[in-house]
Structures are given as C-alpha cells and as structure tokens.
Enzyme design. Structure first.
Site, PDB file in Angstrom:
ATOM      1  N   ASP A   1     -12.659  -6.550   9.563  1.00 13.02           N
ATOM      2  CA  ASP A   1     -12.392  -8.170   9.677  1.00 13.02           C
ATOM      3  C   ASP A   1     -13.264  -8.820  10.483  1.00 13.02           C
ATOM      4  OD1 ASP A   1     -10.732  -7.197  11.824  1.00 13.02           O
ATOM      5  OD2 ASP A   1      -8.939  -7.602  10.897  1.00 13.02           O
TER       6      ASP A   1
ATOM      7  N   ASP B   1       0.822  -1.510   0.122  1.00 14.55           N
ATOM      8  CA  ASP B   1       0.222   0.082   0.078  1.00 14.55           C
ATOM      9  C   ASP B   1       1.123   1.087  -0.261  1.00 14.55           C
ATOM     10  OD1 ASP B   1      -2.927  -0.203  -0.663  1.00 14.55           O
ATOM     11  OD2 ASP B   1      -3.369  -0.501   1.649  1.00 14.55           O
TER      12      ASP B   1
END
Ligand SMILES: *[C@@H]1O[C@H](CO)[C@@H](O)[C@H](O)[C@H]1NC(C)=O
Ligand SMILES: CC(=O)N[C@H]1CO[C@H](CO)[C@@H](O)[C@@H]1O
Length: 741
Positions: free
Chosen positions: A451, A140
C-alpha cells in the site's frame, strides 16, 4: 448557485504554537551538535580503555542525530483539514459518484466471519444513495463459512439499513452499536423513545438470530446440507479442493439494480458481491495486493464506481458520513482535481486505557498532519478512498479533470448469471500475465507494504493526497493484543519500508525532483525505521557493559560537557511525553509506548533489517504473516488487565530477555564492585552517572519482562527455555566485557 459555487468544500488550517515547537527543536539540535563535538574531540587514543565503546556510541549518536533531523520534517509544520458536507450536498447531491467498497479477508479462523460481517454491514449502511453504493467482499480463503455469513448478513441488512436511517444510528456496525445501547444513552435522547425501544428489541433479536446461525456453522466448521441446498451459490464449491487450489467464486449476493432486491421498507439496497479469486499452487497470489487488483477489475464491470474505498475486515466504519468527507476533497472545484486519494488514520476500538502495546497515536495525530503539509499522506492500505483512475495508473496533467459524476447505467444490464460467468476470468491466476497489473496498474506487487509503495507511486505521478482526521474517528480496527503480534506486525512494516528505500522507487533517487524535499524526508522517516536497530542495540548494551567494566563513556558530572547530554536526553523525553499527552494519552501509556518503542527497535527492526538485506542479496522470499485478530479468553483477560502477553518462545523474546538480563547483571555487578571497591562512591558517581542512569532506566522499563521470567505463573509468562537461554547469553556477554577495550 452563483456566489455559493465558489465557497470551497474544505479548508486547511495550520497548527498553533508551531514557533514554540521550532525553538524547542532548534535547541535540541544545538545539543546534538555539541554532543558530536564532544565525542569528536575526546576520542580515546589507540590502545586506551573504552576506545571501541566510544567509537560505537559516537556512531550511534551520529545516527540518532541524523534520524531526529529526518523526523522533524513531519513536525516542522502541520496542517488540519475541515470539510463542509452541507455545501457538498447542496451542489452535488444528485450527481454524487458511485462508490465501490472493498473489504478484504483472508482466513475465517483468524478473522471470524461475525467480525467481518459487522464491517460489511457498517459500510453498507453509509449515509449515501444506496443505488450508488456497492460492497465487495474478497475472501482469499474461499471459505463457505464466510460466504454463508455474507448471505445471512445480506438478509439482516434488509432490516438493519432502514433501522439505521430511521434513527440516525451511530456507529453502524451492529455489534458496536448494541454495545453502546447497552448503556442506554442512545435511546434516551430520542423523542419517540418508546417506539425506538420496540424497534431496537426487534433488530437486536434479528441480529442475535443471525449471530447464532453463523456461530453454529463456525463451531461445526462447515455449512449444513440443509442450508447448502437452499442456496444454489454453494454449488460453486463443488470443484473446490483447498484454499490454495480453487476456481474463481463470484456471486452477486444483492444486485442493487434488481427491482426485487429491496429492504423491508421497500427501498433500494446497495449491491453486495462475494469474490474469491482463483488460486493455484503454481501461481503466486501476491497477498492482499493481488486480491485488491482482482476486485478493481471485477467491480469495474459490475458497478464501476468512480471512487474506491478499501477497508480491512476488522475495521468497521464509525462514521456514516465518511464518504461525504472524502468527497469534499475530491469534488472541491479549486483543488480537488489534483487529489488522488484521501486517507483516514488507523484507529482502534479495543485499546486499553494505557495502551500496553502502543498504538499509532502520535503518528496519526502529529506526524500524519506534518506529512499532509506536503500533500504527501501515506496510503496505509485501509480506510482510504481512491479515485479509480489514479489507482489504475493515470498520470496527472494540468487542466485535466477526472469526471466523477454519476452515470446511470441501469439500462444495459445483461442477465446476472451470465454476468457472473463472464467476469470470472478477470479474477483468474493467469489474467495478469503480460499486463501492467501489479506494476503500473492497481496495487504494486513484491513489497511487504504494497500500500505504501503504491501511494508513493501515485504521488510520483504528480498527484496529491490528503489526510482526513475528523474528531469522531471514521474507521476503528483491532489493535494487536499480544506482544508477539505487535512485534511481527512492525517487522513487516519496517521490512517493507526498507524495501521501498532500496527499490527502484526509492525516495532518495527516484523521488528526487518529483516530490518536495520535506515530502521525501517524511517518507524517509519510515523507510529508515529498520536501520534504527543498530544504534539502539549499541545504546542499550555497551554503556552497561562498560559500567560493569568500570570504564566511563560519558562526560563527568563535574564537567560542562554533561549539559548537552543531560539536556538532549531529558528534553527529548519530556517533549515526547508532552506530545503523547497532547494526543490524548496517559502518562503510563507514554511509558508503555517507550517500552514498545525499545522492543520494536531491538527485535522487529533488527529482524526486518537482516531479512531485507538477505532478500536483497537474492536469498529467501519474504513471507507475509497475518496477525491473529482474536485471541482466546485467557489472553483477552490479561490484555484487559494490561498484563503483557508472552506465552511462548520466539527468537524475539530470547533477544528481549537477554538484553533485559544483561542490564540487570551489569548493574548488580557494578553495585557489588562499587561497594567493595577502592574508589570512593563520590568519584564513581562523578564518572559513571549517565551510565548508571541509562542502565537503571533500562531495568525499570523491563520490569514486566523480569516478572514474566521469574514471578508469573499464568500461561502468558515467558517459558523457562527462554529464561535459561537468555540467562546464559547475558552471562556470557558479561564475561566478555572483561576482554573489551
Ligand atoms: C465512534 O462513534 C461513536 C458514536 O458515533 C462516538 O461516540 C465515538 O466517540 C467514536 N469513536 C471514536 C474513537 O472516535
Ligand atoms: C478481540 C478483542 O480482543 N476484543 C476486545 C477489544 O477490547 C474490548 C474492550 O476493551 C473488548 O470488549 C473486546 O473483547
């Protein structure tokens, strides 16, 4: 096949000794009820001394009792699962599904490329048909250093993978393996000892070469022109302006279908892909969830594995059979089609003996098995195998079976360069506009624990999940090595969990009727983490201040009402000590765990609570803080000696120091009045015993903090600014105690 077919691929056993535990739990519950009764019938009258303190403690005890009840859901009944990998091979070896493995990294400084490459290599070397294995690295930051490291790792993999297979190496992270061979045990057991010895020296040399090349580039801060000119992939950085502003960078580093991509023994290699999705300052990137969703899309067009594994970049695979473990659940003929994901616990490889900063020991070894009893394991964002379809939003329906079998698509290959170009748009900033990505598809956006909420949504859609916790741990990561890291990490977890409770997907309303009550309570235990800050603050401040003031808030020693208090307090502590040691911890480790428990509750959870409420009311945006994975030498040295690391000022430290000093002052003040006062020692002891005890325990647990304030000279001590502030605050609170009622 015949008979054989019906043998299950996994079995479930129940924990032993559960009746004993339940009796113990019931006895504590009776104690809690008696405490409530005592509080309710002895409330001081209006105007009487201690009424405020009494009511506050009562509220705290009501909460503790309630929360304790909630935590029983994940202890009441526990299950353990065992897989039969030989049966899996017998029946499915030739049709094993494709597996796509996602490794996410976000910053080459905090997460050094060598560490990331060890993770990548460990998952490339899984004991699994290589043509069915693809590894995707999401960077990223779009760092050339990470990309360069991946090129080098791909080269090294050509020797490393055959070496692993030849000698059945474990673990398959080269760094961890070389550390283990240093003690020589591995090589000694091998029959062809001399042979391996030579190969080991060779592979070690290749590794060292790779390491020094990568480390040199990292030290330099860039990739040399010479290297850049050798690999045309670097041209993708020509338009790169910063990590927040660049095009999609996508490179298939090893194409498993390419007949030229072979390891040194001539065997097929797993596919290896580098991806850095497009970033633009005006578009929100949604952190790791955004990266995962880009990976899901891009991989669907390259390898399209039916099974997805995602691991954090610091978490290497310590067990080359882990994919097969997961498949035993998902391919089981009887129950497999109801299972959406298989979660392995988060374990750590750099814990010290007494776990100074605590770990997830009890959660992994006890509570996760309790939640598994409801098929309700949490998805924790790393070490988890998902079916691609369920992660992309598929609803459960009875009788439907997701086809997992391998389909060979090697015929339909277009040129690799065209493929790369055509896939870049899948990772662009605008791709997700007006789609269900981040909502019903892939990982959900907008939650600090994306998550957990994603896993919960999958369970709401009717799927089950499984906790797989083999004795030899499958994934090992890095635990925090400073106090601030662990506090910040828990703040994010607590915040995200409270967000879930307040969100549309709350287990309280949305979950009602969709998942079982025990399953709801299991989640609630985490969702309510943050709320614990208030009762814990009350309990660690008020009894001490009233002690200084000379007001008793607990029953006298000579009264029978002391029994439930004494019983609940000691039994709970002994219970938690036994549990901790049963999980493999040490006594000192438990004591450290208690300290971190207290610190998290009084700082992480408090800040998480405030931030969540502020956010809920529509003010600031929550910010995701990555915790540093490596520390400088000084810090690691202290970590290894189990000396607590402060080394800086933070509002969290000021708060901790204030609480610690407040208890110290209150106790000192109390001792002074007890000695000089008019009341006899026996009488003081009789009325104040529990308050004295509480205060003393708090002082003992804070010993490392006093040391860091006044005695230590190293860089990890608390700075004097924190000392002054906390002394002033604690002194002020003590003066205020004179005006309490
Ligand atoms: C990791 O794997 C090694 C070698 O296979 C094993 O000895 C070790 O116990 C494992 N670590 C954990 C924490 O299970
Ligand atoms: C990054 C880090 O701190 N790693 C350490 C983890 O623990 C092992 C063993 O205690 C150390 O050798 C590492 O340096």
């Amino acid at each position: 096949m015949g008979e054989e077919r019906h043998l299950p691929l996994f079995e479930t056993t129940r924990a032993k000794g559960i009746v004993l535990y339940r009796l113990f739990a019931v006895s504590i519950f009776v104690g809690i009820c008696l405490i409530w009764v005592y509080r309710a019938i002895h409330i001081p009258n209006a105007g009487e001394d201690g009424r405020f303190g009494w009511m506050s403690l009562f509220a705290a005890e009501l909460w503790f009792g309630f929360y304790w009840f909630v935590t029983q859901a994940s202890r009441w009944s526990r299950v353990y699962r065992h897989t039969f990998k030989d049966r899996l091979s017998e029946r499915y070896e030739n049709v094993l599904p494709g597996v796509d493995i996602f490794v996410c990294t976000a910053d080459p400084i905090i997460e050094p490329p060598m560490m990331v490459m060890n993770t990548v290599l460990s998952v490339m070397a899984y004991d699994y048909p290589p043509e069915k294995l693809s590894v995707y690295l999401s960077d990223d930051c779009g760092s050339q250093l990470t990309y360069y490291a991946l090129l080098e790792a791909a080269e090294f993999a050509k020797s490393w993978i055959p070496y692993c297979k030849k000698y059945s190496v474990e673990p398959r992270s080269p760094a961890a393996y070389f550390v283990s061979t240093a003690s020589d045990a591995v090589v000694d057991q091998s029959q062809n000892r001399n042979h391996q010895f030579g190969d080991l020296a060779l592979i070690k040399k290749l590794y060292d070469d790779m390491e020094s090349k990568i480390e040199n580039a990292v030290k330099l801060g860039r990739v040399s022109e010479e290297v850049r000119s050798k690999h045309k992939g670097f041209s993708q950085w020509d338009s790169y302006s910063s990590k927040h502003d660049h095009d999609t960078i996508l490179q298939i580093v090893i194409d498993g279908k390419d007949p030229n991509a072979r390891d040194v023994e001539g065997c097929v290699l797993p596919t290896l892909v580098y991806l850095s999705r497009e970033k633009r300052p005006q578009y929100h990137h949604n952190f790791k969830a955004g990266a995962m969703n880009a990976l899901i899309r891009v991989s669907s067009r390259i390898s399209n594995g039916k099974l997805l594994l995602n691991v954090d970049c610091d978490m290497y695979s310590n067990n080359s059979m882990a994919i097969r473990d997961a498949l035993c659940f998902l391919l089981d003929e009887e129950q497999g089609h109801e299972i959406a994901f298989v979660q392995f616990p988060q374990n750590f490889h750099n814990l010290t003996k007494n776990e100074l900063y605590a770990s997830l020991l009890v959660i992994s070894e006890v509570e996760a098995h309790g939640l598994d009893n409801y098929w309700g394991t949490l998805y924790i964002g790393t070490g988890c195998f998902h079916r691609r379809e369920t992660l992309c939003g598929k609803k459960f329906s009875k009788g439907y079976k997701i086809e997992m079998k391998w389909e060979d698509k090697s015929g339909e290959n277009i040129g690799i360069h065209e493929l790369e170009e055509s896939l870049k748009s899948l990772a662009s900033c605008t791709f997700e506009e007006n789609t269900q990505w981040g909502k019903e598809m892939g990982l959900k956006y907008g939650c600090a624990v994306e998550d957990v909420i994603t896993g919960l949504a999958i369970q709401y859609r009717g799927w089950k999940s499984v906790n797989c916790n083999p004795t030899r741990k499958a994934f090992l990561g890095l635990n925090a090595t400073t106090l601030l890291q662990i506090l910040v990490q828990h703040k994010r977890w607590a915040e995200g969990n409270l967000q879930i409770l307040l969100s549309k997907y709350s287990v309280l309303w949305y979950g009602h009727g969709k998942i079982s009550l025990g399953h709801q309570l299991g989640y609630l235990r985490f969702n309510l983490w943050a709320v614990n800050c208030w009762p814990t603050l009350i309990y660690s401040i008020l009894p001490s201040l009233y002690l200084l003031r000379g007001t008793s808030l607990f029953p006298q020693v000579s009264s029978a009402w002391i029994i439930p208090f004494a019983y609940v307090m000691t039994a709970k502590q002994i219970g938690s000590l036994v549990e901790y040691m049963w999980c493999g911890g040490t006594i000192l480790g438990w004591w450290n765990d208690q300290r971190i428990w207290l610190y998290q509750r009084t700082t992480s959870y408090l800040f998480a609570f405030i931030d969540t409420i502020v956010h809920y009311l529509g003010y600031t945006d929550s910010a995701f803080v990555i915790t540093a994975k490596v520390a400088d030498e000084d810090v690691s040295e202290r970590y290894e000696k189990e000396i607590m690391e402060f080394g800086g000022s933070s509002p969290m430290f000021t708060l901790l120091a204030t609480l610690a000093l407040l208890n110290l002052y209150c106790f000192a003040g109390f001792v002074k009045t007890a000695i000089t006062g008019t009341k006899g020692i026996a009488e003081v002891y009789d009325t104040m015993c529990l308050q004295i005890l509480l205060c003393v325990v708090l002082i003992f647990i804070n010993l490392p903090l006093y040391e860091a304030l006044y005695l230590r000279k190293d860089k990890g001590k608390l700075p004097s600014s924190v000392a002054f502030k906390s002394m002033a605050f604690a002194g002020f609170a003590c003066i205020c105690s004179k005006f309490m009622y």
